[in-house]
Motif scaffolding. Sequence first.
Motif, short mmCIF file in Angstrom:
data_model
loop_
_atom_site.label_atom_id
_atom_site.label_comp_id
_atom_site.label_asym_id
_atom_site.label_seq_id
_atom_site.Cartn_x
_atom_site.Cartn_y
_atom_site.Cartn_z
N ALA A 246 14.25 -10.17 -4.62
CA ALA A 246 15.43 -10.58 -5.39
C ALA A 246 15.14 -10.53 -6.88
CB ALA A 246 15.88 -11.97 -4.97
N GLN A 247 13.96 -10.96 -7.28
CA GLN A 247 13.59 -10.93 -8.70
C GLN A 247 13.43 -9.49 -9.18
OE1 GLN A 247 9.78 -12.69 -10.03
NE2 GLN A 247 11.08 -13.89 -11.40
N ARG A 248 12.87 -8.63 -8.36
CA ARG A 248 12.70 -7.22 -8.72
C ARG A 248 14.05 -6.56 -8.95
NH1 ARG A 248 12.52 -2.17 -6.40
NH2 ARG A 248 13.21 -2.94 -4.40
N ARG A 249 14.99 -6.82 -8.04
CA ARG A 249 16.33 -6.24 -8.18
C ARG A 249 17.06 -6.80 -9.39
NH1 ARG A 249 18.82 -4.87 -2.28
NH2 ARG A 249 16.88 -4.11 -1.36
N SER A 250 16.90 -8.06 -9.65
CA SER A 250 17.53 -8.67 -10.81
C SER A 250 16.99 -8.06 -12.10
CB SER A 250 17.29 -10.18 -10.80
OG SER A 250 17.86 -10.78 -11.94
N PHE A 251 15.69 -7.85 -12.15
CA PHE A 251 15.05 -7.23 -13.30
C PHE A 251 15.57 -5.80 -13.49
CE2 PHE A 251 11.60 -4.73 -15.19
CZ PHE A 251 11.33 -5.47 -16.32
N ALA A 252 15.64 -5.04 -12.39
CA ALA A 252 16.13 -3.66 -12.46
C ALA A 252 17.58 -3.64 -12.95
CB ALA A 252 16.02 -2.99 -11.09
N TYR A 253 18.40 -4.52 -12.41
CA TYR A 253 19.80 -4.58 -12.85
C TYR A 253 19.89 -4.92 -14.33
CZ TYR A 253 24.37 -6.46 -13.88
OH TYR A 253 25.56 -6.71 -14.50
N GLY A 254 19.18 -5.93 -14.77
CA GLY A 254 19.24 -6.34 -16.16
C GLY A 254 18.87 -5.23 -17.11
#
Length: 59
Positions: free
Chosen positions: A24-32
Amino acid sequence: MSEHLEKLIEAARQREMSNAEKEAQRRSFAYGNAHIENDRVTREMVNQAADKIGKSHNG
């Protein structure tokens, strides 16, 4: 820094994230990061790309 805050920071340092939390953190970072470059990028697009990448890496 207050003693309470120091205790919270130390507790956070010792806590290990689950694989789901890391993902979830990886995806959030990628999105940001992607959204900064292109405001048309959506979380759904990032999730679809991550799912596709995950399938190709899992066999």
